[in-house]
Design a protein around this motif. Structure first.
Motif, PDB file in Angstrom:
ATOM      1  N   PRO A  94       0.783  -1.237   0.000  1.00 48.47           N
ATOM      2  CA  PRO A  94       0.000   0.000   0.000  1.00 48.47           C
ATOM      3  C   PRO A  94       0.811   1.282   0.000  1.00 48.47           C
ATOM      4  O   PRO A  94       0.286   2.346  -0.358  1.00 48.47           O
ATOM      5  N   LEU A  95       2.058   1.223   0.394  1.00 48.75           N
ATOM      6  CA  LEU A  95       2.881   2.431   0.424  1.00 48.75           C
ATOM      7  C   LEU A  95       3.872   2.499  -0.727  1.00 48.75           C
ATOM      8  O   LEU A  95       4.061   3.553  -1.337  1.00 48.75           O
ATOM      9  N   SER A  96       4.519   1.382  -1.038  1.00 46.14           N
ATOM     10  CA  SER A  96       5.478   1.386  -2.153  1.00 46.14           C
ATOM     11  C   SER A  96       4.784   1.182  -3.487  1.00 46.14           C
ATOM     12  O   SER A  96       5.332   1.534  -4.535  1.00 46.14           O
ATOM     13  N   HIS A  97       3.598   0.589  -3.446  1.00 45.11           N
ATOM     14  CA  HIS A  97       2.815   0.248  -4.649  1.00 45.11           C
ATOM     15  C   HIS A  97       3.558  -0.738  -5.545  1.00 45.11           C
ATOM     16  O   HIS A  97       3.334  -0.784  -6.740  1.00 45.11           O
ATOM     17  N   VAL A  99       6.535   3.947   6.028  1.00 45.67           N
ATOM     18  CA  VAL A  99       5.465   4.135   7.012  1.00 45.67           C
ATOM     19  C   VAL A  99       4.484   5.176   6.479  1.00 45.67           C
ATOM     20  O   VAL A  99       4.832   6.017   5.649  1.00 45.67           O
ATOM     21  N   CYS A 100       3.256   5.134   7.000  1.00 43.30           N
ATOM     22  CA  CYS A 100       2.200   5.987   6.434  1.00 43.30           C
ATOM     23  C   CYS A 100       2.167   7.388   7.031  1.00 43.30           C
ATOM     24  O   CYS A 100       1.640   8.317   6.408  1.00 43.30           O
ATOM     25  N   ASN A 101       2.688   7.552   8.250  1.00 41.83           N
ATOM     26  CA  ASN A 101       2.658   8.832   8.971  1.00 41.83           C
ATOM     27  C   ASN A 101       1.254   9.292   9.331  1.00 41.83           C
ATOM     28  O   ASN A 101       1.066  10.433   9.754  1.00 41.83           O
ATOM     29  N   GLU A 102       0.264   8.433   9.176  1.00 41.79           N
ATOM     30  CA  GLU A 102      -1.124   8.828   9.406  1.00 41.79           C
ATOM     31  C   GLU A 102      -1.843   7.984  10.457  1.00 41.79           C
ATOM     32  O   GLU A 102      -2.802   8.458  11.071  1.00 41.79           O
ATOM     33  N   CYS A 103      -1.432   6.747  10.658  1.00 43.52           N
ATOM     34  CA  CYS A 103      -2.134   5.861  11.590  1.00 43.52           C
ATOM     35  C   CYS A 103      -1.815   6.254  13.037  1.00 43.52           C
ATOM     36  O   CYS A 103      -0.924   7.069  13.307  1.00 43.52           O
ATOM     37  N   ALA A 104      -2.534   5.645  13.981  1.00 38.78           N
ATOM     38  CA  ALA A 104      -2.349   5.972  15.392  1.00 38.78           C
ATOM     39  C   ALA A 104      -0.933   5.675  15.864  1.00 38.78           C
ATOM     40  O   ALA A 104      -0.348   6.447  16.634  1.00 38.78           O
ATOM     41  N   ALA A 105      -0.357   4.554  15.397  1.00 39.19           N
ATOM     42  CA  ALA A 105       1.006   4.208  15.819  1.00 39.19           C
ATOM     43  C   ALA A 105       2.005   5.249  15.327  1.00 39.19           C
ATOM     44  O   ALA A 105       2.882   5.683  16.086  1.00 39.19           O
ATOM     45  N   CYS A 106       1.898   5.638  14.079  1.00 36.51           N
ATOM     46  CA  CYS A 106       2.816   6.646  13.535  1.00 36.51           C
ATOM     47  C   CYS A 106       2.685   7.968  14.279  1.00 36.51           C
ATOM     48  O   CYS A 106       3.680   8.608  14.624  1.00 36.51           O
ATOM     49  N   LYS A 107       1.461   8.385  14.537  1.00 43.58           N
ATOM     50  CA  LYS A 107       1.243   9.669  15.214  1.00 43.58           C
ATOM     51  C   LYS A 107       1.747   9.643  16.652  1.00 43.58           C
ATOM     52  O   LYS A 107       2.096  10.697  17.205  1.00 43.58           O
ATOM     53  N   SER A 108       1.801   8.440  17.247  1.00 42.70           N
ATOM     54  CA  SER A 108       2.308   8.339  18.614  1.00 42.70           C
ATOM     55  C   SER A 108       3.826   8.213  18.661  1.00 42.70           C
ATOM     56  O   SER A 108       4.418   8.166  19.741  1.00 42.70           O
ATOM     57  N   ARG A 160       5.502   5.604  17.366  1.00 45.26           N
ATOM     58  CA  ARG A 160       5.907   4.189  17.270  1.00 45.26           C
ATOM     59  C   ARG A 160       5.732   3.728  15.826  1.00 45.26           C
ATOM     60  O   ARG A 160       4.939   2.839  15.506  1.00 45.26           O
ATOM     61  N   TYR A 161       6.518   4.338  14.961  1.00 44.09           N
ATOM     62  CA  TYR A 161       6.343   4.102  13.520  1.00 44.09           C
ATOM     63  C   TYR A 161       6.684   2.683  13.099  1.00 44.09           C
ATOM     64  O   TYR A 161       6.284   2.238  12.028  1.00 44.09           O
ATOM     65  N   ASN A 162       7.413   1.937  13.945  1.00 41.04           N
ATOM     66  CA  ASN A 162       7.680   0.531  13.625  1.00 41.04           C
ATOM     67  C   ASN A 162       6.416  -0.315  13.693  1.00 41.04           C
ATOM     68  O   ASN A 162       6.402  -1.454  13.219  1.00 41.04           O
ATOM     69  N   LEU A 163       5.348   0.227  14.279  1.00 42.59           N
ATOM     70  CA  LEU A 163       4.070  -0.473  14.384  1.00 42.59           C
ATOM     71  C   LEU A 163       3.041   0.093  13.411  1.00 42.59           C
ATOM     72  O   LEU A 163       1.842  -0.160  13.545  1.00 42.59           O
ATOM     73  N   CYS A 164       3.515   0.856  12.432  1.00 40.47           N
ATOM     74  CA  CYS A 164       2.628   1.439  11.422  1.00 40.47           C
ATOM     75  C   CYS A 164       1.707   0.371  10.830  1.00 40.47           C
ATOM     76  O   CYS A 164       2.135  -0.751  10.526  1.00 40.47           O
TER      77      CYS A 164
END
Length: 355
Positions: free
Chosen positions: A59-62, A100-109, A111-115
């Motif tokens: 979904p990110l690299s396509h 990483v998406c930088n948009e999900c809850a994990a990224c915003k917190s 913890r981008y390794n849990l994106c």
């Protein structure tokens, strides 16, 4: 340029691919060395796992297979995209290989390794370290100063060990028990030793047991073919058990041993990637109030990991047991680590011209 491309299970080909184009906010890197990771071996033997299958792009690299492999790599900056002013051409660097998406809850917190959509460069697309060059976002590029580039290729797996250490909550003076002395287990031991933690390790391979002792990163090594592992750990800890344990083998019998060998109230951290579901004796967790934790990759660990090496607290050189060229990747790299892993710890690959 030349690159190692994953097409299917047991089908990795060295192919000519276009050199990646520089873009604003990104960095072009000439790759010096790339390590072969246990995850790469899992993909080769059982994949696609992290690699997206045909018709199902990431979904990110396509991208989906075929993809260029390799995520443990070092190199030198060859060009800087518009807006990059804090790096210089020719600087030695490593890459934290994330999408990483930088948009999900994990990224915003943080913890981008849990994106929720997380992927790894060299698995999910974006090029990879088993090629001559790569272009990545500036965010993921870490200068390594005067660390030799062959050793710098081990910063990524060392960061895995560092994050596992952080997740464990272990502290100086503790006793840690590691199940599995492959590259991650040994590099984790190096981190723990640097942090003042006494390390006990169990490993089947004689070469890896010897490497653990010769590098000085462990205090005691147990051969499970000779000793009762649990009894030995208890003997070495005056009957108490280890304060913390790390599963680095993806072998269920080893996980069982860890649960038996730790003290009541201990922490057990699963570091390895499992190709099939594990069985956990929940009664052992309940009756000893064991805290079983997972860990994945790293998050903001690279600066501290690099500093351990720069400060001389971790010596990466002894863990490199083989250097090969890209065209020998499968027959001298993958085959050795799969079928003759008692002879090797970490094999690194030179994708470009000798120099």
């Amino acid at each position: 340029m030349k690159a190692a491309r994953f097409h299917a299970r047991k089908d990795i080909r060295i192919e000519d691919v276009p050199t990646p184009e520089l873009r604003p906010g990104a960095v072009a890197i000439d790759i010096a060395w790339c390590g072969i990771c246990g995850t790469d071996l899992h993909e080769y033997l059982e994949g696609p796992i992290f690699i997206s299958p045909e018709g199902h792009p990431h979904p990110l690299s396509h991208e989906n297979l075929p993809v260029t492999m390799g995520h443990e790599f070092s190199g030198t900056v060859s060009a800087l995209g518009d807006g990059i002013t804090d790096l210089t051409v020719g600087e030695s660097v490593v890459v934290e290989p994330y999408f990483v998406c930088n948009e999900c809850a994990a990224c915003k917190s943080g913890r981008y390794n849990l994106c929720a959509k997380m992927g790894f460069i060299g698995l999910a697309g974006g090029g990879g370290g088993l090629s001559e060059s790569i272009v990545v976002e500036r965010r993921w590029v870490h200068p390594v100063g005067n660390i030799p580039l062959d050793q710098a290729a081990l910063i990524e797996p060392l960061a895995v060990g560092h994050h596992a250490f952080v997740r464990s909550g272990a502290k100086a003076g503790d006793v840690a028990f590691i199940g599995g002395g492959g590259p991650i287990g040994l590099l984790l031991a190096a981190v723990l030793h640097a942090e003042g933690i006494t390390v006990i390790l169990t490993e089947m391979s004689k070469a890896r047991r010897e490497k653990a002792l010769s590098t000085g990163v462990v205090r005691h090594v147990i051969d499970p073919a000779v000793d009762d592992v649990v009894a030995k750990v208890r003997e070495l800890t005056d009957g108490v058990g280890a304060d913390v344990a790390f599963e680095c083998s993806s072998v269920n019998a080893v996980l069982d041993q860890l649960l038996d060998a730790v003290r009541p109230g201990a922490v057990v951290v699963n570091v390895s990637i499992w190709s099939k579901p594990a069985q956990v004796d929940m009664q052992k967790l309940v009756l000893k109030e064991i805290d079983l934790r997972g860990t994945i990759a790293y998050v903001n660990d690279h600066p501290a990991t690099i500093k351990l090496v720069q400060d001389g607290k971790v010596d990466l050189a002894p863990f490199i047991t083989g250097r090969i060229d890209l065209d020998r990747l499968v027959d001298e790299g993958f085959d050795t680590l799969i079928n003759h892993n008692d002879t090797a710890v970490k094999i690194i690959v030179r994708p470009g011209a000798r120099g």
